[in-house]
Each structure stands twice: as C-alpha cells, then as structure tokens.
Scaffold this active site. Structure first.
Site, PDB file in Angstrom:
ATOM      1  CD  GLU A 331      19.726  11.619  -6.830  1.00 51.57           C
ATOM      2  OE1 GLU A 331      18.675  12.051  -7.342  1.00 51.57           O
ATOM      3  OE2 GLU A 331      20.596  12.378  -6.345  1.00 51.57           O
ATOM      4  CG  ASN A 390       4.397  -5.708  -8.556  1.00 52.79           C
ATOM      5  OD1 ASN A 390       4.829  -4.804  -7.857  1.00 52.79           O
ATOM      6  ND2 ASN A 390       4.961  -6.056  -9.691  1.00 52.79           N
ATOM      7  CB  VAL A 402      14.347 -14.924  10.416  1.00 49.52           C
ATOM      8  CG1 VAL A 402      14.703 -14.450  11.816  1.00 49.52           C
ATOM      9  CG2 VAL A 402      15.308 -16.008   9.969  1.00 49.52           C
ATOM     10  CD  GLU A 412       7.620 -14.351   9.335  1.00 48.44           C
ATOM     11  OE1 GLU A 412       8.687 -14.548   9.944  1.00 48.44           O
ATOM     12  OE2 GLU A 412       7.425 -13.365   8.590  1.00 48.44           O
ATOM     13  CG  ASP A 415       8.523 -10.091  10.590  1.00 50.91           C
ATOM     14  OD1 ASP A 415       8.866  -9.233  11.423  1.00 50.91           O
ATOM     15  OD2 ASP A 415       9.223 -11.087  10.309  1.00 50.91           O
TER      16      ASP A 415
END
EC number: 3.4.24.-
Length: 484
Positions: A331, A390, A402, A412, A415
């Site tokens: 859905e 946003n 991680v 980071e 990723d």
C-alpha cells in the site's frame, strides 16, 4: 570509534524434527528444533549492552552450516518518536518511550549475496532469513525452562484461508511498451537518500483483539516496521517510525466493511487531527476489520506527501507480522505511485511486493516492472517525493553510526552498504568516506561524483511555485528562497 561487539551463537540442532506444533505463527506442520548458545567475546573491561550492536549466529539448516550476521536497525525510530493512546473518557495521552537500546535487527547470510534477514531478539530469536533463495523462520518454542527454538519454512505453516485476497486499488496494472531489463541490469541511481517518516495507527478493533495489551501491540508494530524498513532500504528509501497511535477508547474515524469508506475517513482524520500535532509524511491504519470482497488493504495512488491522501489501510494478522509488513509495503508502494504487477513481471520469487493478488507467502522483493518504474519515473516525480528529502537530522536517528548500513550518519560522508553490495563509485564502502577526487556520492545536485553547476534545476516546480536550483557547492537541492 565504536567498539564492535562480536557475539557468536551456536545453534545445536535437536536430534529430531517435530511433526506438528502450535507456535505464535500458527500451527507448524514440520520444523527443526534448535538451541541458541550465546558466546560473547568482549574486550577486557567493556560493558555489555542489553542488545549488542552487531551479532553473529552460526547454525545448521538441513545439516548445512550457515553464518548469520546481524546488525541493529539503528534507523528504525526517529529521535522524537512518540506513542499515543486514549483514556476511557477520550483524553489523549502521549509518551516518548526510550527506544535507543531496542532489539530489532537486519542481517545477511555469509557468502550468500542475495540473502536477507529481519530478526527480533527481544525474547529469544524471532523473525525470518532468506538462504539460497528460500525463506526460513525462527521462533522460540516457549517451553518451561528451555531455550529451544523452532526453524521452519513458511510452506509448513497451516494456512487459515487459502482463498486469494485482493488489494483494493484497481485499474493500476503495469503497462509499458518499453522492454524491461533483467533484474540484475536495473540500477537505482545514486540519488539523494529518501526518508518516509511514518506513523502507524492501531484502530480500536485491533486494540480489542489484543485485549488492550499495549506492550504486545507496540511489539507487533515494531516488528512490522523493522520488516518494512528492510524491504524499502533496497530502493534507498529509509522508512523511519516517527509515531504509533492506539485508538484505545474507540474509533477516531469510520471503520466499516467498505475499504474505500474506511480509507476516506482515515485520510480526513489524518489531515484534520494527526497532522496538526505530529509531523510525518505518511500514516498507515492497521485494522481488525475484515473488509468486503476479501480486500486486505487499500491506499490512494500517487499520493505521498498529500495532507489527506498520503495514507493506507491494512488488515492486521495477529500471528503473521511479516505478512502485515508485506501488505503495508504494497500500500505504501501505491502511495509512491507503483502500479500492480502484470503477468509478465517477475522478481525471482513466487510472490512480489506489488502483485495484485495478495499472497500468503512472504516476499521482500519488488519486481523488475516495479524497479523499472521506480528508476525511470517515480524517483523523478516532484509531486510524490517533495516531502521525502527533508531527511531527519543525522542526530535525529537514534544510536551511534555504523558504516555499511546504507544510512548516512554522523561522521560519514556516504554509506552505500557493505563492500560486497556497494555499487557507488564515489563512496568507499569500507570507510564510508568519499573516494579520492569525489565531491559527493549522492544527492539531486551530484553527478558523476561532482557537484552540478550552479543554476541547474534540481526540483521542478509544482503549480504556481518556483523551481529549485543547485548552488554549485553542495550535493543537496536547496529550497528556493523565493518560494511562496
């Protein structure tokens, strides 16, 4: 630097297979009995968390050894996650439960690139993993003073009703004159990560079905959201659970035998009530109602970000949260603009997420038709994706970062997932840093690892609004300061 904990659990297979047993998932015709034995290798002086960030399980399936790597789903909850229920007199009660040290994991099987796993470690090990193309489930047996678990295939679960169920969305089947590439050839472009901030609502019928047990209801919804998150991460869509509602004192919108009427009323309630007090992109109603015409769910098509229409409804199945997650993913797919799969669409499994007929068999895959539609159309639609950029602040996604979990977090540059799965030449998967010479790894204003020129349109205007333009110094698409 985060100290990664290595947890090895050996599952010793009981010397016989069970013939039939009643588990939380239902009556299981055939299963293996296993005993998780946990061995923890902690550095000297380290404090063990209740639920470790990283775990590794070693066990046998059909006498073949497998190694299951699990990683806590740190992107499951937003920092401002809240839960709301209602007093008997209808008074709204909202709490902000601590969710940092939760027990929900994603994972993979070592040396099986196509493997997946979604596991709850809250009270024993419960969930599913895919191994060599087949889906297995693991669940505690709940015997007195025993750590025994059952491992079984879904085909061994006794089905309540074999009759086909339907999605209530009609006239939306896949049609295209263009040839569809093979699944392995369809690439999701390295665009900016998208975020769906989701609220899940349990209606009063569902609340009553669970005898008002708020803990059980929330656990079921957490498990559903963990599965939903795992399904959509492959599209670079991060589904963040931002809120949970339980209609404990009565229905707050009409819930009837008509799925259409229920959907319309829920959308009106969301616009009138929920949006006024809780920011979010989409809301899904879990209901105990059994709809007419064997309809399992209903959603507005191409409606993501719309105040009234960015909603869906899904029938709850108490014993099968993985099926609830599949149907909610379906859905939610309609909200994004996905069509139903046609007869020629395939995903390499018996059932795909956007199949028109709802299968009792769980699936975590989108078909080649869905992936083609997403990469060529949906991903570029400014109307259904404007609220998905946003992103929650990196500090709004709870728990430390991680590298390799597909979510760009504090510290980071990028990723792109584990090194074996990363297909982004701009990102070093081992370090989550940009590769030498790269300015960016994704984003609407990133092209071939470089910032796009200042003045390049990155988001087309809607109606009388204004286009947004790249600024030449960042990968994101900044909002036009002259917007109305």
């Amino acid at each position: 630097m985060i100290q990664v904990l290595l947890v090895t659990i050996c599952l010793a297979v009981f010397p016989y297979q069970g013939s039939s047993i009643i588990l939380e998932s239902g009556n299981i015709d055939d299963y293996e009995v296993v005993y998780p034995r946990k061995v923890t290798a902690l550095p000297k002086g380290a404090v063990q968390q209740k639920y470790e960030d990283t775990m590794q399980y070693e066990f046998k399936v059909n006498e073949e050894p497998v190694v299951l790597h699990l990683e806590k789903n740190k992107g499951l909850f937003s920092k401002d996650y809240s839960e709301t229920h209602y007093s008997p007199d209808g008074r709204e009660i909202t709490t902000y439960p601590p969710v940092e040290d939760h027990c929900y994991y994603h994972g993979r099987i070592q040396n099986d690139a196509d493997s997946t796993a979604s596991i709850s470690a809250c009270n024993g090990l419960k969930g599913h993993f895919k191994l060599q193309g087949e889906t297995y489930f693991i669940e505690p047996l709940k015997l007195p003073d025993s750590e025994a678990h059952a491992v079984f295939k879904y085909e061994n679960v006794e089905k309540e009703d074999e009759a086909p169920k339907m999605c209530g969305v009609t006239e939306t089947n896949w049609e295209s004159d263009e040839p569809i590439k093979k699944l392995s050839q369809i690439m999701i472009p390295p665009e900016q990560q998208r975020y769906i901030e989701l609220v899940i609502v349990a209606d009063h019928r569902m609340y009553t079905k669970y005898d008002g047990d708020k803990t059980e209801i929330s656990s079921k919804i957490y498990e559903t959201a963990n599965n939903l998150n795992e399904i959509y991460r492959h599209l670079k869509i991060h589904v963040v659970l931002i809120g949970l509602e339980m209609w404990s004192s009565g229905e707050l919108s009409k819930v009837t035998l008509s799925a259409d009427e229920t959907l319309d009323s829920f959308g009106e309630w969301r616009e009138r009530d929920l949006l006024q007090r809780k920011r979010h992109d989409n809301a899904q109603l879990l209901t105990g109602m059994i709809f007419n015409e064997k309809i399992e769910g209903r959603a507005y098509k191409e409606s993501m970000c719309d105040p009234k229409r960015s909603v869906g409804i899904v029938r709850d199945h108490r014993t099968r949260p993985h099926l609830v997650a599949n149907r909610m993913a379906h859905e939610l797919g309609h909200n994004l603009g996905f069509h139903h799969d046609g007869d020629s669409c395939t995903c390499g499994a018996n059932s795909c997420i956007m199949s028109a007929t709802v299968s009792n068999e769980p699936s975590s895959r989108f078909s080649d038709c869905s992936l083609f539609q997403y990469s060529s159309d949906i991903i570029h639609n400014p109307f259904t994706s404007r609220c998905l950029y946003n992103e929650p602040s990196k500090t709004d996604i709870v728990s430390p970062s991680v590298c390799g979990n597909y979510y760009m977090e504090v510290g980071e540059d990028c990723d792109c997932g584990p090194p074996a799965n990363c297909q982004n030449p701009c990102c070093d998967a081992a370090t989550c840093r940009l590769t030498p010479g790269s300015q960016c790894a994704d984003g609407l204003c990133c092209d071939q690892c470089r910032f796009m020129k200042k003045g390049t349109i990155c988001r087309i205007a809607r109606g009388d609004d204004l286009d947004d333009y790249c600024n030449g110094i960042s990968a994101g698409c900044p909002r036009n300061p002259f917007h109305a």
